[in-house]
Write a protein that holds these residues in place. Structure first.
Motif, PDB file in Angstrom:
ATOM      1  N   SER A  24      32.469  -9.092   1.359  1.00 36.86           N
ATOM      2  CA  SER A  24      33.087  -8.085   2.221  1.00 36.86           C
ATOM      3  C   SER A  24      32.656  -6.682   1.824  1.00 36.86           C
ATOM      4  O   SER A  24      32.477  -5.815   2.687  1.00 36.86           O
ATOM      5  CB  SER A  24      34.615  -8.205   2.161  1.00 36.86           C
ATOM      6  N   ILE A  25      32.477  -6.462   0.529  1.00 39.45           N
ATOM      7  CA  ILE A  25      31.982  -5.155   0.068  1.00 39.45           C
ATOM      8  C   ILE A  25      30.563  -4.927   0.573  1.00 39.45           C
ATOM      9  O   ILE A  25      30.239  -3.874   1.141  1.00 39.45           O
ATOM     10  CB  ILE A  25      32.034  -5.069  -1.468  1.00 39.45           C
ATOM     11  N   ILE A  58      40.397  -6.879   2.276  1.00 38.40           N
ATOM     12  CA  ILE A  58      39.251  -7.036   3.183  1.00 38.40           C
ATOM     13  C   ILE A  58      39.460  -6.234   4.465  1.00 38.40           C
ATOM     14  O   ILE A  58      38.553  -5.532   4.930  1.00 38.40           O
ATOM     15  CB  ILE A  58      39.020  -8.531   3.498  1.00 38.40           C
ATOM     16  N   VAL A  59      40.645  -6.320   5.036  1.00 38.62           N
ATOM     17  CA  VAL A  59      40.941  -5.559   6.249  1.00 38.62           C
ATOM     18  C   VAL A  59      40.800  -4.065   5.992  1.00 38.62           C
ATOM     19  O   VAL A  59      40.222  -3.326   6.806  1.00 38.62           O
ATOM     20  CB  VAL A  59      42.357  -5.882   6.765  1.00 38.62           C
ATOM     21  N   ALA A  60      41.291  -3.596   4.851  1.00 41.61           N
ATOM     22  CA  ALA A  60      41.195  -2.176   4.512  1.00 41.61           C
ATOM     23  C   ALA A  60      39.738  -1.744   4.355  1.00 41.61           C
ATOM     24  O   ALA A  60      39.342  -0.663   4.820  1.00 41.61           O
ATOM     25  CB  ALA A  60      41.970  -1.895   3.224  1.00 41.61           C
ATOM     26  N   MET A  61      38.922  -2.586   3.708  1.00 41.36           N
ATOM     27  CA  MET A  61      37.508  -2.250   3.521  1.00 41.36           C
ATOM     28  C   MET A  61      36.777  -2.138   4.849  1.00 41.36           C
ATOM     29  O   MET A  61      36.012  -1.195   5.091  1.00 41.36           O
ATOM     30  CB  MET A  61      36.829  -3.291   2.633  1.00 41.36           C
ATOM     31  N   VAL A  62      36.985  -3.120   5.721  1.00 40.85           N
ATOM     32  CA  VAL A  62      36.294  -3.110   7.015  1.00 40.85           C
ATOM     33  C   VAL A  62      36.770  -1.926   7.856  1.00 40.85           C
ATOM     34  O   VAL A  62      35.958  -1.258   8.515  1.00 40.85           O
ATOM     35  CB  VAL A  62      36.524  -4.439   7.756  1.00 40.85           C
ATOM     36  N   TRP A  63      38.053  -1.649   7.825  1.00 42.88           N
ATOM     37  CA  TRP A  63      38.589  -0.511   8.578  1.00 42.88           C
ATOM     38  C   TRP A  63      37.966   0.799   8.082  1.00 42.88           C
ATOM     39  O   TRP A  63      37.559   1.644   8.887  1.00 42.88           O
ATOM     40  CB  TRP A  63      40.108  -0.467   8.435  1.00 42.88           C
TER      41      TRP A  63
END
Length: 238
Positions: A101-102, A224-229
């Motif tokens: 995800s990173i 993961i949601v925070a990273m993509v956002w």
């Protein structure tokens, strides 16, 4: 200048919508038999993201990353030797969930400029070739990963700016949401890999630390949601 910005922002918002749509449709498709079959090449790529994160993190913590095996059904494993203390084991397990995800989020961010987009494609192609030569020890990996590498390198060298950007955004999404190819995995104590029962990564974290596997599955989902956002926010800036 205000006029130019007025023209650019709708385009960026439309691209953000496409990226989110890629992610949602990919996750939904992975939960169906037909979708899994259609997306199998990208499922195998997602397995590479996941297992490489395990192996490289183990190597960074002092273990010996020996090989990476990918099976035709999309499962796989990264084998390493050398004892790791409990926190190290938890870090290696978490890396397989968060690492892709990173990397995927960084690729989404790279889509904001043509130079960064080309570098992302070149970097991905080179990484696929190098890691296949050094660590991959399965026929499926030897066939599929070099094909992805050649495609990435070709698009970087010969593709139009539009197709380079679309490719990076799509591949970035595949990395960012790769953990959800089996939606239950984060919230399961284990599964079957290569015909053998194996603990899930969240169960390994729970064994090494405290709190149950479902807590770690929830925490990783939020991360993961925070990273993509955040990646979408950064990618939309000029």
């Amino acid at each position: 200048m205000p006029y130019a910005e007025d023209q650019v922002q709708p385009v960026k918002r439309r691209e953000q919508t496409y990226i989110v749509a890629f992610a949602v449709l990919t996750i939904i498709a992975w939960q169906t038999q037909i979708g899994t079959l259609v997306l199998m090449p990208f499922t195998l790529l997602s397995t590479w993201w996941h297992e490489m994160a395990h192996g490289l993190t183990a190597a960074a913590l002092g273990a010996n990353f020996q090989r990476l095996v990918i099976f035709a059904n999309g499962s796989g494993y990264a084998e390493h030797s050398g004892g790791l203390w409990s926190v190290g084991q938890a870090i290696v397990a978490a890396a397989g969930l968060l690492g892709p995800s990173i990397a995927g989020s960084l690729m989404i961010i790279a889509s904001r400029s043509r130079r960064a987009t080309r570098l992302a494609l070149l970097g991905l192609g080179a990484a696929l070739l190098v890691t296949t030569l050094i660590w991959v020890r399965s026929i499926v990996g030897w066939v599929v990963l070099p094909l992805f590498a050649l495609a990435a390198l070709y698009i970087a060298a010969r593709g139009s700016e539009k197709w380079q950007r679309i490719s990076v955004e799509f591949l970035g999404v595949q990395g960012a949401v790769s953990v959800y190819q089996d939606f239950d995995y984060l919230f399961s104590p284990g599964g079957v890999v290569g015909g053998h029962a194996a603990l899930s990564d969240t169960a390994r974290i729970a064994d090494a630390l405290i709190l149950p596997y479902w807590f770690w599955g929830g925490a990783i989902t939020v991360a993961i949601v925070a990273m993509v956002w955040k990646a979408l926010q950064v990618a939309s800036r000029y």
